[in-house]
Scaffold this motif. Structure first.
Motif, PDB file in Angstrom:
ATOM      1  N   VAL A 197       0.881  -1.166   0.000  1.00 21.21           N
ATOM      2  CA  VAL A 197       0.000   0.000   0.000  1.00 21.21           C
ATOM      3  C   VAL A 197       0.921   1.219   0.000  1.00 21.21           C
ATOM      4  N   ILE A 198       0.653   2.170  -0.879  1.00 17.90           N
ATOM      5  CA  ILE A 198       1.525   3.344  -1.012  1.00 17.90           C
ATOM      6  C   ILE A 198       0.831   4.576  -0.436  1.00 17.90           C
ATOM      7  N   ALA A 199       1.504   5.244   0.488  1.00 18.65           N
ATOM      8  CA  ALA A 199       1.011   6.500   1.049  1.00 18.65           C
ATOM      9  C   ALA A 199       1.849   7.628   0.450  1.00 18.65           C
ATOM     10  N   ARG A 200       1.188   8.576  -0.224  1.00 12.52           N
ATOM     11  CA  ARG A 200       1.897   9.663  -0.909  1.00 12.52           C
ATOM     12  C   ARG A 200       1.329  11.009  -0.470  1.00 12.52           C
ATOM     13  N   MET A 201       2.208  11.920  -0.080  1.00 12.89           N
ATOM     14  CA  MET A 201       1.779  13.257   0.332  1.00 12.89           C
ATOM     15  C   MET A 201       2.437  14.305  -0.556  1.00 12.89           C
ATOM     16  N   THR A 202       1.626  15.206  -1.113  1.00 10.48           N
ATOM     17  CA  THR A 202       2.147  16.322  -1.893  1.00 10.48           C
ATOM     18  C   THR A 202       1.722  17.622  -1.234  1.00 10.48           C
ATOM     19  N   TYR A 203       2.574  18.642  -1.320  1.00 16.07           N
ATOM     20  CA  TYR A 203       2.250  19.939  -0.732  1.00 16.07           C
ATOM     21  C   TYR A 203       3.067  21.033  -1.412  1.00 16.07           C
ATOM     22  N   ILE A 204       2.654  22.286  -1.215  1.00 19.68           N
ATOM     23  CA  ILE A 204       3.363  23.432  -1.774  1.00 19.68           C
ATOM     24  C   ILE A 204       4.244  24.031  -0.683  1.00 19.68           C
ATOM     25  N   ASP A 205       5.544  24.054  -0.928  1.00 22.74           N
ATOM     26  CA  ASP A 205       6.497  24.581   0.032  1.00 22.74           C
ATOM     27  C   ASP A 205       6.287  26.086   0.209  1.00 22.74           C
ATOM     28  N   GLU A 206       6.191  26.545   1.486  1.00 19.64           N
ATOM     29  CA  GLU A 206       5.918  27.957   1.757  1.00 19.64           C
ATOM     30  C   GLU A 206       7.033  28.881   1.255  1.00 19.64           C
ATOM     31  N   LYS A 207       8.285  28.429   1.306  1.00 19.77           N
ATOM     32  CA  LYS A 207       9.403  29.284   0.899  1.00 19.77           C
ATOM     33  C   LYS A 207       9.582  29.331  -0.606  1.00 19.77           C
ATOM     34  N   THR A 208       9.590  28.153  -1.245  1.00 22.41           N
ATOM     35  CA  THR A 208       9.872  28.095  -2.678  1.00 22.41           C
ATOM     36  C   THR A 208       8.617  28.166  -3.532  1.00 22.41           C
ATOM     37  N   GLN A 209       7.447  27.905  -2.902  1.00 23.77           N
ATOM     38  CA  GLN A 209       6.160  27.855  -3.618  1.00 23.77           C
ATOM     39  C   GLN A 209       6.160  26.768  -4.701  1.00 23.77           C
ATOM     40  N   LYS A 210       7.038  25.757  -4.525  1.00 26.25           N
ATOM     41  CA  LYS A 210       7.086  24.622  -5.446  1.00 26.25           C
ATOM     42  C   LYS A 210       6.443  23.406  -4.791  1.00 26.25           C
ATOM     43  N   THR A 211       5.911  22.516  -5.621  1.00 27.72           N
ATOM     44  CA  THR A 211       5.257  21.306  -5.129  1.00 27.72           C
ATOM     45  C   THR A 211       6.300  20.265  -4.722  1.00 27.72           C
ATOM     46  N   LYS A 212       6.147  19.699  -3.528  1.00 29.17           N
ATOM     47  CA  LYS A 212       7.029  18.636  -3.047  1.00 29.17           C
ATOM     48  C   LYS A 212       6.222  17.372  -2.820  1.00 29.17           C
ATOM     49  N   THR A 213       6.879  16.225  -2.935  1.00 26.94           N
ATOM     50  CA  THR A 213       6.216  14.927  -2.758  1.00 26.94           C
ATOM     51  C   THR A 213       7.004  14.067  -1.785  1.00 26.94           C
ATOM     52  N   VAL A 214       6.290  13.449  -0.845  1.00 27.82           N
ATOM     53  CA  VAL A 214       6.886  12.492   0.096  1.00 27.82           C
ATOM     54  C   VAL A 214       6.103  11.192  -0.046  1.00 27.82           C
ATOM     55  N   GLU A 215       6.802  10.066  -0.191  1.00 25.74           N
ATOM     56  CA  GLU A 215       6.110   8.799  -0.442  1.00 25.74           C
ATOM     57  C   GLU A 215       6.646   7.698   0.463  1.00 25.74           C
ATOM     58  N   LYS A 216       5.741   6.837   0.944  1.00 25.40           N
ATOM     59  CA  LYS A 216       6.146   5.715   1.794  1.00 25.40           C
ATOM     60  C   LYS A 216       5.386   4.464   1.360  1.00 25.40           C
ATOM     61  N   THR A 217       6.104   3.348   1.306  1.00 27.61           N
ATOM     62  CA  THR A 217       5.500   2.068   0.930  1.00 27.61           C
ATOM     63  C   THR A 217       5.276   1.218   2.175  1.00 27.61           C
ATOM     64  N   LEU A 218       4.054   0.754   2.374  1.00 28.04           N
ATOM     65  CA  LEU A 218       3.686  -0.034   3.550  1.00 28.04           C
ATOM     66  C   LEU A 218       3.310  -1.446   3.119  1.00 28.04           C
ATOM     67  N   TYR A 219       3.897  -2.448   3.760  1.00 29.00           N
ATOM     68  CA  TYR A 219       3.587  -3.831   3.429  1.00 29.00           C
ATOM     69  C   TYR A 219       2.657  -4.442   4.486  1.00 29.00           C
ATOM     70  N   PRO A 220       1.509  -4.988   4.073  1.00 29.96           N
ATOM     71  CA  PRO A 220       0.595  -5.627   5.025  1.00 29.96           C
ATOM     72  C   PRO A 220       1.261  -6.820   5.705  1.00 29.96           C
ATOM     73  N   GLU A 221       0.780  -7.141   6.905  1.00 30.70           N
ATOM     74  CA  GLU A 221       1.268  -8.315   7.635  1.00 30.70           C
ATOM     75  C   GLU A 221       0.140  -9.328   7.748  1.00 30.70           C
ATOM     76  N   TRP A 222       0.453 -10.586   7.509  1.00 28.96           N
ATOM     77  CA  TRP A 222      -0.536 -11.649   7.547  1.00 28.96           C
ATOM     78  C   TRP A 222      -0.506 -12.342   8.903  1.00 28.96           C
ATOM     79  N   THR A 223      -1.679 -12.473   9.548  1.00 27.95           N
ATOM     80  CA  THR A 223      -1.748 -13.167  10.842  1.00 27.95           C
ATOM     81  C   THR A 223      -2.543 -14.448  10.677  1.00 27.95           C
ATOM     82  N   THR A 224      -1.891 -15.565  10.889  1.00 27.88           N
ATOM     83  CA  THR A 224      -2.577 -16.837  10.717  1.00 27.88           C
ATOM     84  C   THR A 224      -3.554 -17.123  11.855  1.00 27.88           C
ATOM     85  N   ALA A 225      -3.337 -16.498  13.005  1.00 28.27           N
ATOM     86  CA  ALA A 225      -4.191 -16.776  14.170  1.00 28.27           C
ATOM     87  C   ALA A 225      -5.634 -16.341  13.920  1.00 28.27           C
ATOM     88  N   THR A 226      -5.814 -15.226  13.253  1.00 29.25           N
ATOM     89  CA  THR A 226      -7.162 -14.698  13.062  1.00 29.25           C
ATOM     90  C   THR A 226      -7.623 -14.767  11.611  1.00 29.25           C
TER      91      THR A 226
END
Length: 323
Positions: A197-226
């Motif tokens: 699952v990919i979480a991506r955040m974009t925003y406009i930097d207050e100083k440069t007024q340019k768009t920035k992107t931060v991205e993180k990849t999350l891997y699900p965990e499988w639980t056999t108990a439930t």
């Protein structure tokens, strides 16, 4: 709980200082009612373009269950408010305050020594008046084996095929916040761990007024108990909440035992165990074993003590008034 100074523009600074100087602690901590009063006052004068954030100074202990306090905070966060928490005292309930700050989109700071309160308070104010970004958009991208259900920590999300998007007003320096996303799984198998699952955040930097992107990849965990998939963030969220519950239960247990009420002390410890059991119906995580064992030992101790030294009934006196 009461409002000492109604929310208004700070035109008379000295009047506010005078009110603050006359405040003095009485009785115990009443986080829930104080929080609700503060949030309702903040919401009363909420306006577009302004940062509407409540700063909560507290030791983090309350007479109501932690999840009830967090639920009240979440109710107002969905209305567009923010919450920051400042822990006061050497043994404040850090777990509960981190949850409140996480849910509320603010920061959590520590002022263990009363002398530090002003310094921490000013640090929090400075973080609010100097945002680092605006036009923030959070996207969560997921595969076709998942069906989006809920996002905890933010509201007003927009859902389309394989994507959930939510708009956020501003980013502030040092701000860290947890957002908990929940999904249903279609034909789930352990192979789902390979589909991130990919979480991506974009925003406009207050100083440069340019768009920035931060991205993180999350891997699900499988639980056999439930047979269920637990996201790592979900587990951490519940673990922190369990610590907050245990801290509050132990604090109440100690206070009631010191007052000579063993029945209430045992009930406080048992209540903590019951709440943690509801969070983890299968088994408590290994990181919480010491806390759970401690609560169980106290419950057992009170049971044994009751056998050999029954609690004395508390004497009460009845008074009548006549006109």
């Amino acid at each position: 709980a009461h409002i000492a100074f109604p929310m208004s523009p700070m035109t008379d600074k000295q009047a506010m200082i005078t009110v603050v100087k006359t405040l003095s602690p009485t009785g115990g901590t009443n986080i829930y009612n104080g929080l609700e009063l503060g949030l309702s006052e903040l919401y009363r004068l909420k306006k577009a373009g302004a940062v509407s954030r409540l700063l909560l100074l507290t030791d983090g202990y309350c007479s109501v269950p932690p999840e009830q306090t967090i639920a009240k905070a979440t109710e107002y966060v969905k209305k567009g408010l923010q919450i920051s928490a400042i822990g006061v005292g050497v043994d404040y309930n850090q777990a509960l305050l981190s949850q409140l700050a996480s849910v509320g989109g603010g920061l959590m700071q520590m002022a263990g020594d009363p002398e530090q309160i002003q310094k921490v308070f000013l640090k929090e104010l400075n973080s609010m008046i100097s945002p680092i970004g605006h036009g923030v958009k959070l996207e969560v991208l997921y595969n076709d084996q998942l069906i989006y259900k809920q996002l905890i920590g933010y509201s007003n999300e927009v859902v389309s095929s394989g994507k959930m998007t939510v708009d956020i007003d501003q980013l502030f320096p040092g701000l860290q916040k947890m957002a908990l996303a929940k999904f249903d799984i279609i034909n789930s198998t352990p192979a789902i761990e390979k589909k991130p699952v990919i979480a991506r955040m974009t925003y406009i930097d207050e100083k440069t007024q340019k768009t920035k992107t931060v991205e993180k990849t999350l891997y699900p965990e499988w639980t056999t108990a439930t047979g269920l998939m637990d996201m790592t963030l979900d587990k951490n969220h519940k673990k922190i909440l369990a610590v907050a519950i245990a801290n509050q239960s132990l604090k109440k247990m100690a206070n009631t035992f010191e007052a000579g009420n063993q029945t209430e002390a045992k009930a406080a410890a048992q209540s903590g165990l019951d709440q943690i059991q509801r969070l983890f119906p299968e088994a408590s995580p290994v990181e919480l074993e010491d806390l759970v064992n401690k609560l169980q030992e106290f419950v057992f101790m009170f049971e044994e003590q009751k056998k050999y030294a029954p609690e004395k009934p508390v004497k009460t006196t009845k008074t009548t008034k006549t006109k």
